[in-house]
Design a protein around this motif. Sequence first.
Motif, PDB file in Angstrom:
ATOM      1  N   ILE A 166       0.832  -1.197   0.000  1.00  0.00           N
ATOM      2  CA  ILE A 166       0.000   0.000   0.000  1.00  0.00           C
ATOM      3  C   ILE A 166       0.875   1.260   0.000  1.00  0.00           C
ATOM      4  CG2 ILE A 166      -0.194  -0.132   2.543  1.00  0.00           C
ATOM      5  CD1 ILE A 166      -3.005   1.115   2.257  1.00  0.00           C
ATOM      6  N   GLY A 167       0.578   2.159  -0.922  1.00  0.00           N
ATOM      7  CA  GLY A 167       1.267   3.448  -0.947  1.00  0.00           C
ATOM      8  C   GLY A 167       2.661   3.408  -1.519  1.00  0.00           C
ATOM      9  N   THR A 168       3.010   2.365  -2.256  1.00  0.00           N
ATOM     10  CA  THR A 168       4.337   2.290  -2.858  1.00  0.00           C
ATOM     11  C   THR A 168       4.235   1.681  -4.251  1.00  0.00           C
ATOM     12  OG1 THR A 168       6.547   1.310  -2.736  1.00  0.00           O
ATOM     13  CG2 THR A 168       4.763   0.100  -1.654  1.00  0.00           C
ATOM     14  N   SER A 169       4.978   2.251  -5.182  1.00  0.00           N
ATOM     15  CA  SER A 169       4.997   1.735  -6.549  1.00  0.00           C
ATOM     16  C   SER A 169       6.106   0.705  -6.748  1.00  0.00           C
ATOM     17  CB  SER A 169       5.180   2.885  -7.542  1.00  0.00           C
ATOM     18  OG  SER A 169       6.362   3.608  -7.249  1.00  0.00           O
ATOM     19  N   LEU A 170       6.779   0.353  -5.648  1.00  0.00           N
ATOM     20  CA  LEU A 170       7.823  -0.681  -5.669  1.00  0.00           C
ATOM     21  C   LEU A 170       8.943  -0.336  -6.656  1.00  0.00           C
ATOM     22  CD1 LEU A 170       5.575  -3.867  -5.453  1.00  0.00           C
ATOM     23  CD2 LEU A 170       6.887  -2.805  -3.617  1.00  0.00           C
ATOM     24  N   GLN A 171       9.366   0.913  -6.612  1.00  0.00           N
ATOM     25  CA  GLN A 171      10.459   1.365  -7.457  1.00  0.00           C
ATOM     26  C   GLN A 171      11.787   1.404  -6.706  1.00  0.00           C
ATOM     27  OE1 GLN A 171       9.925   2.333 -10.991  1.00  0.00           O
ATOM     28  NE2 GLN A 171       8.233   1.032 -10.353  1.00  0.00           N
ATOM     29  N   VAL A 172      11.733   1.338  -5.375  1.00  0.00           N
ATOM     30  CA  VAL A 172      12.933   1.481  -4.548  1.00  0.00           C
ATOM     31  C   VAL A 172      13.396   0.117  -4.060  1.00  0.00           C
ATOM     32  CG1 VAL A 172      13.903   2.514  -2.452  1.00  0.00           C
ATOM     33  CG2 VAL A 172      12.255   3.809  -3.830  1.00  0.00           C
ATOM     34  N   TYR A 173      14.621  -0.213  -4.369  1.00  0.00           N
ATOM     35  CA  TYR A 173      15.221  -1.463  -3.901  1.00  0.00           C
ATOM     36  C   TYR A 173      16.164  -1.155  -2.742  1.00  0.00           C
ATOM     37  CZ  TYR A 173      13.327  -4.115  -7.789  1.00  0.00           C
ATOM     38  OH  TYR A 173      12.468  -4.743  -8.649  1.00  0.00           O
ATOM     39  N   PRO A 174      16.326  -2.096  -1.813  1.00  0.00           N
ATOM     40  CA  PRO A 174      15.927  -3.510  -1.915  1.00  0.00           C
ATOM     41  C   PRO A 174      14.494  -3.819  -1.486  1.00  0.00           C
ATOM     42  CG  PRO A 174      17.215  -3.195   0.059  1.00  0.00           C
ATOM     43  CD  PRO A 174      17.207  -1.854  -0.649  1.00  0.00           C
ATOM     44  N   ALA A 175      13.742  -2.813  -0.986  1.00  0.00           N
ATOM     45  CA  ALA A 175      12.396  -3.093  -0.472  1.00  0.00           C
ATOM     46  C   ALA A 175      11.511  -3.754  -1.521  1.00  0.00           C
ATOM     47  CB  ALA A 175      11.752  -1.790   0.015  1.00  0.00           C
ATOM     48  N   ALA A 176      11.613  -3.313  -2.775  1.00  0.00           N
ATOM     49  CA  ALA A 176      10.765  -3.861  -3.830  1.00  0.00           C
ATOM     50  C   ALA A 176      10.999  -5.358  -4.038  1.00  0.00           C
ATOM     51  CB  ALA A 176      11.004  -3.111  -5.133  1.00  0.00           C
ATOM     52  N   GLY A 177      12.167  -5.823  -3.681  1.00  0.00           N
ATOM     53  CA  GLY A 177      12.494  -7.235  -3.848  1.00  0.00           C
ATOM     54  C   GLY A 177      11.798  -8.154  -2.864  1.00  0.00           C
ATOM     55  N   LEU A 178      11.108  -7.598  -1.867  1.00  0.00           N
ATOM     56  CA  LEU A 178      10.431  -8.437  -0.874  1.00  0.00           C
ATOM     57  C   LEU A 178       9.352  -9.311  -1.507  1.00  0.00           C
ATOM     58  CD1 LEU A 178      10.108  -5.975   2.146  1.00  0.00           C
ATOM     59  CD2 LEU A 178      11.539  -8.027   2.010  1.00  0.00           C
ATOM     60  N   LEU A 179       8.767  -8.871  -2.600  1.00  0.00           N
ATOM     61  CA  LEU A 179       7.733  -9.677  -3.254  1.00  0.00           C
ATOM     62  C   LEU A 179       8.258 -11.039  -3.682  1.00  0.00           C
ATOM     63  CD1 LEU A 179       5.997  -7.121  -3.164  1.00  0.00           C
ATOM     64  CD2 LEU A 179       5.298  -7.598  -5.509  1.00  0.00           C
ATOM     65  N   GLN A 180       9.553 -11.123  -3.887  1.00  0.00           N
ATOM     66  CA  GLN A 180      10.144 -12.406  -4.288  1.00  0.00           C
ATOM     67  C   GLN A 180      10.202 -13.403  -3.128  1.00  0.00           C
ATOM     68  OE1 GLN A 180      13.972 -11.444  -5.949  1.00  0.00           O
ATOM     69  NE2 GLN A 180      13.119  -9.916  -7.358  1.00  0.00           N
ATOM     70  N   ASP A 181       9.969 -12.906  -1.911  1.00  0.00           N
ATOM     71  CA  ASP A 181      10.094 -13.768  -0.736  1.00  0.00           C
ATOM     72  C   ASP A 181       8.760 -14.303  -0.224  1.00  0.00           C
ATOM     73  OD1 ASP A 181      12.973 -13.609  -0.298  1.00  0.00           O
ATOM     74  OD2 ASP A 181      12.632 -11.506   0.164  1.00  0.00           O
ATOM     75  N   ILE A 182       7.630 -13.882  -0.828  1.00  0.00           N
ATOM     76  CA  ILE A 182       6.351 -14.377  -0.318  1.00  0.00           C
ATOM     77  C   ILE A 182       6.143 -15.833  -0.718  1.00  0.00           C
ATOM     78  CG2 ILE A 182       5.316 -12.083  -0.257  1.00  0.00           C
ATOM     79  CD1 ILE A 182       3.846 -12.712  -2.808  1.00  0.00           C
ATOM     80  N   LYS A 183       5.392 -16.560   0.114  1.00  0.00           N
ATOM     81  CA  LYS A 183       5.127 -17.984  -0.136  1.00  0.00           C
ATOM     82  C   LYS A 183       4.258 -18.151  -1.381  1.00  0.00           C
ATOM     83  CE  LYS A 183       3.166 -18.534   3.864  1.00  0.00           C
ATOM     84  NZ  LYS A 183       2.531 -19.114   5.074  1.00  0.00           N
ATOM     85  N   ASP A 184       4.304 -19.344  -1.948  1.00  0.00           N
ATOM     86  CA  ASP A 184       3.517 -19.632  -3.144  1.00  0.00           C
ATOM     87  C   ASP A 184       2.017 -19.506  -2.900  1.00  0.00           C
ATOM     88  OD1 ASP A 184       5.808 -20.099  -4.591  1.00  0.00           O
ATOM     89  OD2 ASP A 184       5.739 -22.278  -4.364  1.00  0.00           O
ATOM     90  N   ASP A 185       1.581 -19.833  -1.674  1.00  0.00           N
ATOM     91  CA  ASP A 185       0.149 -19.780  -1.375  1.00  0.00           C
ATOM     92  C   ASP A 185      -0.249 -18.496  -0.656  1.00  0.00           C
ATOM     93  OD1 ASP A 185       1.456 -20.316   0.984  1.00  0.00           O
ATOM     94  OD2 ASP A 185       0.074 -21.900   1.635  1.00  0.00           O
ATOM     95  N   CYS A 186       0.642 -17.531  -0.615  1.00  0.00           N
ATOM     96  CA  CYS A 186       0.351 -16.245   0.036  1.00  0.00           C
ATOM     97  C   CYS A 186      -0.533 -15.407  -0.892  1.00  0.00           C
ATOM     98  CB  CYS A 186       1.654 -15.511   0.336  1.00  0.00           C
ATOM     99  SG  CYS A 186       1.446 -13.845   1.013  1.00  0.00           S
ATOM    100  N   LEU A 187      -1.551 -14.770  -0.336  1.00  0.00           N
ATOM    101  CA  LEU A 187      -2.409 -13.872  -1.098  1.00  0.00           C
ATOM    102  C   LEU A 187      -1.741 -12.499  -1.187  1.00  0.00           C
ATOM    103  CD1 LEU A 187      -5.065 -13.020  -2.470  1.00  0.00           C
ATOM    104  CD2 LEU A 187      -6.001 -12.599  -0.172  1.00  0.00           C
ATOM    105  N   LEU A 188      -1.473 -12.042  -2.403  1.00  0.00           N
ATOM    106  CA  LEU A 188      -0.833 -10.755  -2.639  1.00  0.00           C
ATOM    107  C   LEU A 188      -1.889  -9.738  -3.055  1.00  0.00           C
ATOM    108  CD1 LEU A 188       1.609  -8.840  -3.093  1.00  0.00           C
ATOM    109  CD2 LEU A 188       1.844  -9.855  -5.383  1.00  0.00           C
ATOM    110  N   ILE A 189      -1.989  -8.647  -2.287  1.00  0.00           N
ATOM    111  CA  ILE A 189      -2.940  -7.569  -2.573  1.00  0.00           C
ATOM    112  C   ILE A 189      -2.161  -6.267  -2.710  1.00  0.00           C
ATOM    113  CG2 ILE A 189      -5.004  -6.332  -1.808  1.00  0.00           C
ATOM    114  CD1 ILE A 189      -5.625  -8.764  -0.007  1.00  0.00           C
ATOM    115  N   VAL A 190      -2.466  -5.491  -3.739  1.00  0.00           N
ATOM    116  CA  VAL A 190      -1.781  -4.227  -3.975  1.00  0.00           C
ATOM    117  C   VAL A 190      -2.809  -3.111  -4.079  1.00  0.00           C
ATOM    118  CG1 VAL A 190      -0.266  -2.921  -5.513  1.00  0.00           C
ATOM    119  CG2 VAL A 190       0.094  -5.386  -5.221  1.00  0.00           C
ATOM    120  N   ILE A 191      -2.630  -2.058  -3.274  1.00  0.00           N
ATOM    121  CA  ILE A 191      -3.448  -0.846  -3.394  1.00  0.00           C
ATOM    122  C   ILE A 191      -2.567   0.234  -3.985  1.00  0.00           C
ATOM    123  CG2 ILE A 191      -4.767   0.919  -2.158  1.00  0.00           C
ATOM    124  CD1 ILE A 191      -5.415  -1.176  -0.031  1.00  0.00           C
ATOM    125  N   ASN A 192      -2.862   0.624  -5.215  1.00  0.00           N
ATOM    126  CA  ASN A 192      -2.051   1.627  -5.900  1.00  0.00           C
ATOM    127  C   ASN A 192      -2.872   2.228  -7.045  1.00  0.00           C
ATOM    128  OD1 ASN A 192      -0.109   3.220  -7.104  1.00  0.00           O
ATOM    129  ND2 ASN A 192       1.371   1.583  -7.416  1.00  0.00           N
TER     130      ASN A 192
END
Length: 227
Positions: free
Chosen positions: A168-194
């Motif tokens: 929420i509130g981020t366009s995921l342009q800043v690393y390394p924070a944007a790389g966190l999406l690579q660490d979510i589990k396969d069965d994790c529900l990913l929701i983005v508010i943007n």
Amino acid sequence: MRKVVILSGAGISAESGIKTFRDSDGLWENHDVTEVASPEGWRRNRELVLEFYNQRRRQLHEVQPNDAHKLLAELEKYFEVQIITQNIDDLHERAGSSNVLHLHGELFKSCSCNNKRLIYEQKGDIKIGDKAEDGAQLRPFIVWFGEDVPMMTEAMKITKEADIFLVIGTSLQVYPAAGLLQDIKDDCLLIVINPDDSMSYGKRAVVIKETATKGMKLLFDKLVNMA
């Protein structure tokens, strides 16, 4: 209890009146970011850097958490909630969130410019001559461009435990924070508010193309029903 991990960015604080990190012209409060947010800028002009963050700190005293901050805090009644924020303000904490990890530091803290482990509460201005206990000049407790992000290891660990991961509130342009999406589990529900519909988050993401506050109002009851 299911675990919700939230990655928040400048967009959520912008709705409380805090200016986002970069304006469209690439400047922050009319400064090139390297002047005020880099070790090189600190070495060149400490007074400028201190005054820049003193102004940000004064402004932070004047703003309040918005509905998005408050609804995220409200989720703690239904889930185990951990917030990972790229923001340096304390609006999540003031809204009532109890587990907040700041990736890029905290505006209401200072540290020794020689030892970032010497950390102090800092609600007022930092001036030239203000010293840490090791005798070194105090500086803002902020992760500047070119510096390590020491909390990333913990953030990655938290992300891997998420059942629901909310951006929420981020366009995921800043690393390394944007790389966190690579660490979510396969069965994790990913929701983005943007509200920016030019971004792509992959087929698995549920995208709500709204501002942080409006998006959270639309999402909140749906999340509670998942608890």
